[in-house]
Motif scaffolding. Structure first.
Motif, PDB file in Angstrom:
ATOM      1  N   ASN A  13     -12.464  -6.705  -1.993  1.00  0.00           N
ATOM      2  CA  ASN A  13     -13.260  -5.850  -2.170  1.00  0.00           C
ATOM      3  C   ASN A  13     -14.002  -5.287  -0.624  1.00  0.00           C
ATOM      4  O   ASN A  13     -14.808  -4.524  -0.543  1.00  0.00           O
ATOM      5  CB  ASN A  13     -14.709  -6.187  -2.797  1.00  0.00           C
ATOM      6  CG  ASN A  13     -14.026  -6.590  -4.333  1.00  0.00           C
ATOM      7  OD1 ASN A  13     -13.725  -5.272  -4.900  1.00  0.00           O
ATOM      8  ND2 ASN A  13     -14.369  -7.578  -4.801  1.00  0.00           N
ATOM      9  N   ARG A  55      -6.324   4.209  -8.738  1.00  0.00           N
ATOM     10  CA  ARG A  55      -6.672   4.573  -7.218  1.00  0.00           C
ATOM     11  C   ARG A  55      -5.480   4.491  -6.536  1.00  0.00           C
ATOM     12  O   ARG A  55      -5.843   5.271  -5.331  1.00  0.00           O
ATOM     13  CB  ARG A  55      -7.896   3.592  -7.371  1.00  0.00           C
ATOM     14  CG  ARG A  55      -8.912   3.750  -8.256  1.00  0.00           C
ATOM     15  CD  ARG A  55     -10.077   2.633  -7.943  1.00  0.00           C
ATOM     16  NE  ARG A  55     -11.068   2.838  -8.864  1.00  0.00           N
ATOM     17  CZ  ARG A  55     -12.351   2.305  -8.824  1.00  0.00           C
ATOM     18  NH1 ARG A  55     -12.638   1.521  -7.816  1.00  0.00           N
ATOM     19  NH2 ARG A  55     -13.150   2.362  -9.739  1.00  0.00           N
ATOM     20  N   TRP A  56      -4.610   3.696  -6.537  1.00  0.00           N
ATOM     21  CA  TRP A  56      -3.537   3.680  -5.477  1.00  0.00           C
ATOM     22  C   TRP A  56      -2.762   5.082  -5.590  1.00  0.00           C
ATOM     23  O   TRP A  56      -2.699   5.299  -4.529  1.00  0.00           O
ATOM     24  CB  TRP A  56      -2.660   2.741  -5.940  1.00  0.00           C
ATOM     25  CG  TRP A  56      -1.629   2.539  -4.817  1.00  0.00           C
ATOM     26  CD1 TRP A  56      -1.440   2.025  -3.640  1.00  0.00           C
ATOM     27  CD2 TRP A  56      -0.191   3.186  -5.230  1.00  0.00           C
ATOM     28  NE1 TRP A  56      -0.291   2.237  -2.974  1.00  0.00           N
ATOM     29  CE2 TRP A  56       0.687   2.831  -3.997  1.00  0.00           C
ATOM     30  CE3 TRP A  56       0.385   3.939  -6.173  1.00  0.00           C
ATOM     31  CZ2 TRP A  56       1.996   3.295  -3.868  1.00  0.00           C
ATOM     32  CZ3 TRP A  56       1.652   4.249  -6.165  1.00  0.00           C
ATOM     33  CH2 TRP A  56       2.504   3.894  -4.784  1.00  0.00           C
ATOM     34  N   THR A 113      -9.499   1.322  -0.395  1.00  0.00           N
ATOM     35  CA  THR A 113      -8.107   1.400  -1.158  1.00  0.00           C
ATOM     36  C   THR A 113      -6.747   1.369  -0.081  1.00  0.00           C
ATOM     37  O   THR A 113      -5.980   0.724  -0.605  1.00  0.00           O
ATOM     38  CB  THR A 113      -8.074   2.444  -2.240  1.00  0.00           C
ATOM     39  OG1 THR A 113      -9.240   2.131  -3.044  1.00  0.00           O
ATOM     40  CG2 THR A 113      -6.846   2.424  -2.991  1.00  0.00           C
ATOM     41  N   ARG A 167      -6.309  -1.922   1.109  1.00  0.00           N
ATOM     42  CA  ARG A 167      -6.616  -3.042   0.276  1.00  0.00           C
ATOM     43  C   ARG A 167      -5.461  -4.072   0.339  1.00  0.00           C
ATOM     44  O   ARG A 167      -5.665  -5.423   0.303  1.00  0.00           O
ATOM     45  CB  ARG A 167      -6.976  -2.738  -1.059  1.00  0.00           C
ATOM     46  CG  ARG A 167      -7.569  -4.040  -1.869  1.00  0.00           C
ATOM     47  CD  ARG A 167      -8.313  -3.278  -3.179  1.00  0.00           C
ATOM     48  NE  ARG A 167      -9.562  -2.591  -2.856  1.00  0.00           N
ATOM     49  CZ  ARG A 167     -10.007  -1.764  -3.079  1.00  0.00           C
ATOM     50  NH1 ARG A 167      -9.275  -0.825  -3.874  1.00  0.00           N
ATOM     51  NH2 ARG A 167     -11.366  -1.304  -2.700  1.00  0.00           N
ATOM     52  N   ASP A 180       0.922  -1.314  -0.111  1.00  0.00           N
ATOM     53  CA  ASP A 180      -0.149   0.114   0.096  1.00  0.00           C
ATOM     54  C   ASP A 180       0.920   1.249   0.038  1.00  0.00           C
ATOM     55  O   ASP A 180       0.460   2.429  -0.014  1.00  0.00           O
ATOM     56  CB  ASP A 180      -1.084   0.172   1.223  1.00  0.00           C
ATOM     57  CG  ASP A 180      -2.114  -0.918   1.117  1.00  0.00           C
ATOM     58  OD1 ASP A 180      -2.765  -1.038  -0.216  1.00  0.00           O
ATOM     59  OD2 ASP A 180      -2.494  -1.658   1.978  1.00  0.00           O
ATOM     60  N   ARG A 239       1.408  -1.022  -6.851  1.00  0.00           N
ATOM     61  CA  ARG A 239       0.876  -2.551  -7.372  1.00  0.00           C
ATOM     62  C   ARG A 239       1.941  -3.099  -8.275  1.00  0.00           C
ATOM     63  O   ARG A 239       2.290  -4.084  -8.262  1.00  0.00           O
ATOM     64  CB  ARG A 239      -0.604  -2.591  -7.807  1.00  0.00           C
ATOM     65  CG  ARG A 239      -1.585  -1.835  -7.136  1.00  0.00           C
ATOM     66  CD  ARG A 239      -1.638  -2.097  -5.647  1.00  0.00           C
ATOM     67  NE  ARG A 239      -2.784  -1.512  -4.919  1.00  0.00           N
ATOM     68  CZ  ARG A 239      -2.690  -1.389  -3.823  1.00  0.00           C
ATOM     69  NH1 ARG A 239      -1.964  -1.409  -3.019  1.00  0.00           N
ATOM     70  NH2 ARG A 239      -3.981  -0.908  -3.274  1.00  0.00           N
ATOM     71  N   GLU A 249      -9.047  -2.732  -8.118  1.00  0.00           N
ATOM     72  CA  GLU A 249      -8.715  -1.466  -8.469  1.00  0.00           C
ATOM     73  C   GLU A 249      -8.972  -1.225  -9.957  1.00  0.00           C
ATOM     74  O   GLU A 249      -9.051  -0.170 -10.583  1.00  0.00           O
ATOM     75  CB  GLU A 249      -7.512  -0.913  -7.782  1.00  0.00           C
ATOM     76  CG  GLU A 249      -7.539  -0.677  -6.567  1.00  0.00           C
ATOM     77  CD  GLU A 249      -6.087  -0.585  -5.888  1.00  0.00           C
ATOM     78  OE1 GLU A 249      -5.240  -0.231  -6.543  1.00  0.00           O
ATOM     79  OE2 GLU A 249      -5.999  -0.665  -4.575  1.00  0.00           O
ATOM     80  N   SER A 295      -1.725   1.348 -10.595  1.00  0.00           N
ATOM     81  CA  SER A 295      -2.993   1.589 -10.277  1.00  0.00           C
ATOM     82  C   SER A 295      -3.627   3.170 -10.100  1.00  0.00           C
ATOM     83  O   SER A 295      -2.942   3.770  -9.215  1.00  0.00           O
ATOM     84  CB  SER A 295      -3.608   0.913  -9.255  1.00  0.00           C
ATOM     85  OG  SER A 295      -4.927   1.304  -8.486  1.00  0.00           O
ATOM     86  N   ALA A 352     -12.178   5.332  -1.599  1.00  0.00           N
ATOM     87  CA  ALA A 352     -11.171   5.970  -1.245  1.00  0.00           C
ATOM     88  C   ALA A 352     -11.259   7.261  -0.630  1.00  0.00           C
ATOM     89  O   ALA A 352     -10.631   7.587   0.543  1.00  0.00           O
ATOM     90  CB  ALA A 352     -10.120   6.018  -2.689  1.00  0.00           C
TER      91      ALA A 352
END
Length: 469
Positions: free
Chosen positions: A383, A202-203, A387, A390, A82, A86, A137, A200, A454
């Motif tokens: 899920n 979103r990351w 985020t 995750r 995190d 990723r 993601e 990602s 997120a």
């Protein structure tokens, strides 16, 4: 969120296809690693010239070394995934486990073999933990259980590949050749991932790198929040895509990584999800390690024994995909509980002296409820968390669950060494499956929410929409 422009939607679909294909291919070789040891155990037990004199109990311990490595790798990935990202973790660990497989093929002693299996397991565990976060993601909401099943079906598909190659190459190559095959991702998959696997968006957003997230979102077509048209029907989203609440300190500051898992919202579910994975992986590794040997003791020759392994992993692939569709529609908790019970019933049937075809069918259903169930567990977990937590959540599931993966081969080896009837092993595994179903039933569902997982993304989405030509 409004519908994506057609050009951006096409870009997103292309990105999703590449990401899912690369993640599934990586897990294919995780499955290969999982099963290949079970295919060579009978040979190693009967031929001391390979690694040295080996009995069933020692073989069980030897099989657990890789799982200890997987546990270390998964938990390490959770600690850094995190924060590191990723893409980097995926690339590093494709190289790691490929090199480990190649070196293992050169082992000449039991200690060297065990040590190299442990090192290989570290790379495998990190991949398994990271893949769940990647799917969550990149995959569209409402279809995440199905996409997750597609990716994690790479594990039983790899088991099928290992079983088939063990049969086809019997007499052509020994166990060393099979392990060399497991190193092929270094020259096939790594270059492809280097070119086609993006970070990602979103990351990046969760890490506060908003500008980079926006640019990558435009480039890949991956939205920064859920709500695209292909996210499934409204009823499906209400059941399976409830947004996880944020993990925060008492003063309201957000938590990330393992700290988030121990927060008030997630403490008890995290324990239960870990126990679910423990049960699923105990069944998976216990059966994949010892099923050929157990059926061999029932009088089935090597080819027939390996055929049971084919049925086990074939059932996991097909059953996992079918069950994932139901999980997207009805929610994963009910489906996972059901598949655990299916495994228990199938394993009890194996204690009865049925004809070969009936036993083969029962083994296939046991595959649905063991490795097929574990595929659904990873989707459920990936899920379940927001985020910022995750990767840690999937890593916890994969890491703690590998304790079950360690116990499975050890328990099977102990029972065989103690000359216990093979039926006893099946009854023990059936009890574990029932326990898994019970634990799953008590996992708390999130309350339905329309908030993103997120952070509030209205401004980011508006910027994304205006930036798109």
């Amino acid at each position: 969120m409004n519908a994506l422009p057609a050009s951006m939607d096409a870009t997103r679909k292309k990105t999703v296809r590449w990401v899912m294909a690369i993640a599934a291919a990586a897990l294919l070789f995780d499955g290969f690693d999982l099963v290949v040891y079970g295919t060579v155990v009978p040979s190693l037990l009967r031929d001391p010239s390979q690694l040295g004199s080996l009995d069933a109990a020692q073989a069980g311990v030897l099989g657990s070394y890789a799982l200890m490595g997987v546990m270390v790798g998964a938990l390490t990935a959770g600690a850094v995934g995190d924060f590191l990202g990723r893409r980097k973790l995926m690339l590093i660990n494709i190289v790691w486990f490929s090199v480990g497989m190649a070196l293992t093929s050169m082992a000449t002693s039991i200690p060297a073999f065990g040590f190299l299996r442990f090192l290989t397991g570290i790379g495998v565990g990190a991949l398994v933990a990271t893949a769940g976060a990647v799917v969550a993601e990149f995959a569209p909401a409402g279809k995440r259980n199905f996409y997750n099943a597609l990716v994690y079906s790479g594990v039983p598909a790899g088991g099928l590949l290992a079983s088939l190659l063990a049969i086809v190459l019997n007499g052509v190559t020994d166990w060393r050749g099979l392990f060399i095959i497991g190193a092929l991702p270094l020259v096939i998959l790594f270059p492809l991932a280097l070119l086609k696997l993006p970070e990602s968006p979103r990351w990046l957003l969760a890490r506060g790198r908003t500008e980079q997230a926006l640019q990558l979102s435009i480039k890949t077509g991956i939205p920064l929040e859920d709500g695209t048209p292909d996210a499934g029907t409204t009823s499906a989203r209400s059941r399976t895509s409830e947004q996880p609440p944020p993990a925060a300190r008492k003063d309201g500051r957000p938590l990330a990584g393992f700290a988030a898992l121990a927060s008030g919202n997630y403490r008890t579910p995290t324990i239960l999800l870990g126990l679910m994975s423990f049960c699923g992986l105990l069944l998976t590794y216990g059966l994949n390690t010892w099923l050929p040997e157990i059926m061999g003791q029932h009088g089935y020759g090597k080819t027939y024994s390996l055929t049971f392994l084919l049925a086990l992993n074939g059932g996991a692939v097909i059953g996992g995909l079918v069950a994932s569709r139901s999980a997207d529609r009805f929610g994963p908790r009910a489906i996972i509980s059901t598949t655990f019970v299916i495994a228990a019933a199938a394993l009890v049937l194996l204690t009865v002296d049925f004809p070969f075809a009936v036993l083969l069918t029962a083994v296939a259903f046991a595959g649905v409820g063991s490795l097929g169930t574990q595929v659904l567990v990873y989707g459920f977990v990936s899920n379940y968390y927001p985020t910022p937590a995750r990767a840690a959540g999937v890593a916890w599931c994969a890491g703690f669950g590998r304790l079950g993966g360690i116990v499975g081969p050890l328990a099977g080896g102990f029972l065989i060494s103690a000359k216990a009837p093979s039926n006893v092993a099946f009854v023990v595994f059936a009890a574990v499956a029932l326990a898994g179903g019970l634990v799953t039933f008590f996992v708390r569902r999130h309350r339905a929410s329309t908030a993103p997982d997120a952070a509030p993304l209205g401004e980011a989405d508006e910027a994304l929409a205006t930036a798109r030509p």
